[in-house]
Design a protein around this motif. Structure first.
Motif, PDB file in Angstrom:
ATOM      1  N   PHE A   1      46.570  42.697  26.280  1.00 20.09           N
ATOM      2  CA  PHE A   1      46.072  43.054  27.609  1.00 20.09           C
ATOM      3  C   PHE A   1      46.090  41.880  28.581  1.00 20.09           C
ATOM      4  CE2 PHE A   1      43.761  45.668  24.495  1.00 20.09           C
ATOM      5  CZ  PHE A   1      44.253  46.914  24.843  1.00 20.09           C
ATOM      6  N   PRO A   2      47.263  41.337  28.913  1.00 17.79           N
ATOM      7  CA  PRO A   2      47.305  40.137  29.765  1.00 17.79           C
ATOM      8  C   PRO A   2      46.693  40.335  31.147  1.00 17.79           C
ATOM      9  CG  PRO A   2      49.498  41.069  29.493  1.00 17.79           C
ATOM     10  CD  PRO A   2      48.590  41.803  28.550  1.00 17.79           C
ATOM     11  N   TRP A   3      46.873  41.513  31.751  1.00 16.04           N
ATOM     12  CA  TRP A   3      46.320  41.727  33.097  1.00 16.04           C
ATOM     13  C   TRP A   3      44.798  41.730  33.078  1.00 16.04           C
ATOM     14  CZ3 TRP A   3      48.976  40.837  37.203  1.00 16.04           C
ATOM     15  CH2 TRP A   3      50.360  40.960  37.151  1.00 16.04           C
ATOM     16  N   PHE A   4      44.229  42.309  32.046  1.00 17.74           N
ATOM     17  CA  PHE A   4      42.767  42.311  31.919  1.00 17.74           C
ATOM     18  C   PHE A   4      42.232  40.886  31.849  1.00 17.74           C
ATOM     19  CE2 PHE A   4      39.170  41.948  28.969  1.00 17.74           C
ATOM     20  CZ  PHE A   4      38.203  42.571  29.736  1.00 17.74           C
ATOM     21  N   TRP A   5      42.798  40.090  30.939  1.00 16.31           N
ATOM     22  CA  TRP A   5      42.308  38.721  30.751  1.00 16.31           C
ATOM     23  C   TRP A   5      42.561  37.873  31.986  1.00 16.31           C
ATOM     24  CZ3 TRP A   5      38.867  38.081  27.236  1.00 16.31           C
ATOM     25  CH2 TRP A   5      38.898  38.853  26.082  1.00 16.31           C
ATOM     26  N   GLY A   6      43.726  38.045  32.617  1.00 16.75           N
ATOM     27  CA  GLY A   6      44.045  37.270  33.811  1.00 16.75           C
ATOM     28  C   GLY A   6      43.120  37.577  34.971  1.00 16.75           C
ATOM     29  N   LEU A   7      42.865  38.851  35.199  1.00 17.63           N
ATOM     30  CA  LEU A   7      41.966  39.227  36.302  1.00 17.63           C
ATOM     31  C   LEU A   7      40.533  38.805  36.034  1.00 17.63           C
ATOM     32  CD1 LEU A   7      43.339  42.743  37.255  1.00 17.63           C
ATOM     33  CD2 LEU A   7      43.476  40.639  38.591  1.00 17.63           C
ATOM     34  N   TRP A   8      40.086  38.988  34.806  1.00 16.74           N
ATOM     35  CA  TRP A   8      38.714  38.592  34.475  1.00 16.74           C
ATOM     36  C   TRP A   8      38.566  37.074  34.601  1.00 16.74           C
ATOM     37  CZ3 TRP A   8      35.944  38.804  29.119  1.00 16.74           C
ATOM     38  CH2 TRP A   8      34.573  38.690  29.302  1.00 16.74           C
ATOM     39  N   GLY A   9      39.585  36.332  34.182  1.00 11.84           N
ATOM     40  CA  GLY A   9      39.542  34.880  34.296  1.00 11.84           C
ATOM     41  C   GLY A   9      39.576  34.400  35.731  1.00 11.84           C
ATOM     42  N   LEU A  10      40.076  35.227  36.632  1.00 11.18           N
ATOM     43  CA  LEU A  10      40.161  34.853  38.041  1.00 11.18           C
ATOM     44  C   LEU A  10      38.820  35.003  38.763  1.00 11.18           C
ATOM     45  CD1 LEU A  10      42.214  33.909  40.152  1.00 11.18           C
ATOM     46  CD2 LEU A  10      42.645  36.301  40.667  1.00 11.18           C
ATOM     47  N   ILE A  11      37.960  35.865  38.267  1.00 11.78           N
ATOM     48  CA  ILE A  11      36.704  36.118  38.986  1.00 11.78           C
ATOM     49  C   ILE A  11      35.476  35.493  38.338  1.00 11.78           C
ATOM     50  CG2 ILE A  11      37.548  38.266  39.987  1.00 11.78           C
ATOM     51  CD1 ILE A  11      35.880  39.758  37.893  1.00 11.78           C
ATOM     52  N   GLN A  12      35.626  34.941  37.130  1.00  8.79           N
ATOM     53  CA  GLN A  12      34.450  34.414  36.452  1.00  8.79           C
ATOM     54  C   GLN A  12      34.841  33.278  35.528  1.00  8.79           C
ATOM     55  OE1 GLN A  12      32.428  37.385  34.216  1.00  8.79           O
ATOM     56  NE2 GLN A  12      30.684  36.123  33.785  1.00  8.79           N
ATOM     57  N   SER A  13      33.927  32.357  35.287  1.00  9.28           N
ATOM     58  CA  SER A  13      34.156  31.264  34.355  1.00  9.28           C
ATOM     59  C   SER A  13      32.822  30.857  33.762  1.00  9.28           C
ATOM     60  CB  SER A  13      34.782  30.080  35.090  1.00  9.28           C
ATOM     61  OG  SER A  13      35.038  29.027  34.223  1.00  9.28           O
ATOM     62  N   PRO A  14      32.730  30.464  32.557  1.00 11.91           N
ATOM     63  CA  PRO A  14      33.682  30.310  31.472  1.00 11.91           C
ATOM     64  C   PRO A  14      33.666  31.477  30.479  1.00 11.91           C
ATOM     65  CG  PRO A  14      31.723  29.128  30.856  1.00 11.91           C
ATOM     66  CD  PRO A  14      31.473  29.769  32.227  1.00 11.91           C
ATOM     67  N   MET A  15      32.943  32.532  30.780  1.00 13.38           N
ATOM     68  CA  MET A  15      32.806  33.631  29.823  1.00 13.38           C
ATOM     69  C   MET A  15      34.142  34.249  29.396  1.00 13.38           C
ATOM     70  SD  MET A  15      29.744  33.563  28.988  1.00 13.38           S
ATOM     71  CE  MET A  15      29.579  35.044  28.037  1.00 13.38           C
ATOM     72  N   PRO A  16      35.092  34.525  30.294  1.00 15.98           N
ATOM     73  CA  PRO A  16      36.356  35.101  29.843  1.00 15.98           C
ATOM     74  C   PRO A  16      37.076  34.206  28.838  1.00 15.98           C
ATOM     75  CG  PRO A  16      36.206  35.231  32.210  1.00 15.98           C
ATOM     76  CD  PRO A  16      35.053  34.416  31.753  1.00 15.98           C
ATOM     77  N   LEU A  17      37.026  32.909  29.066  1.00 12.12           N
ATOM     78  CA  LEU A  17      37.677  31.970  28.159  1.00 12.12           C
ATOM     79  C   LEU A  17      37.007  31.969  26.790  1.00 12.12           C
ATOM     80  CD1 LEU A  17      40.026  30.001  28.311  1.00 12.12           C
ATOM     81  CD2 LEU A  17      38.415  28.237  29.004  1.00 12.12           C
ATOM     82  N   LEU A  18      35.690  31.974  26.782  1.00 11.57           N
ATOM     83  CA  LEU A  18      34.968  31.999  25.510  1.00 11.57           C
ATOM     84  C   LEU A  18      35.216  33.300  24.744  1.00 11.57           C
ATOM     85  CD1 LEU A  18      31.572  30.493  26.691  1.00 11.57           C
ATOM     86  CD2 LEU A  18      33.368  29.358  25.393  1.00 11.57           C
TER      87      LEU A  18
END
Length: 71
Positions: A39-56
């Protein structure tokens, strides 16, 4: 737009660094998720609006999920 006139020089630099951090995080998540077909679009969009939770969450769910238990 009037609020931007009241920002100090230091606040502008912090805002710029946060924007750069979010773009880098989002790009890395998108590229790595695309390599693993996760799901690259999901992870990319989530990473664009929040940090560091998507990365973790990405490291815990996708990256650790790829490892097979060693026997």
């Amino acid at each position: 737009m009037n609020e931007l006139n009241h920002l100090s020089q230091g606040e502008i630099w912090v805002l710029a660094l946060v924007v750069i951090l979010l773009i880098c995080q989002s790009t890395w998540l998108f590229i790595d998720a695309r390599k693993h077909s996760r799901f690259p679009w999901f992870w990319g969009l989530w990473g664009l609006i929040q940090s560091p939770m998507p990365l973790l969450f990405y490291w815990l769910i996708v990256r650790r999920g790829l490892r097979k238990p060693q026997v």
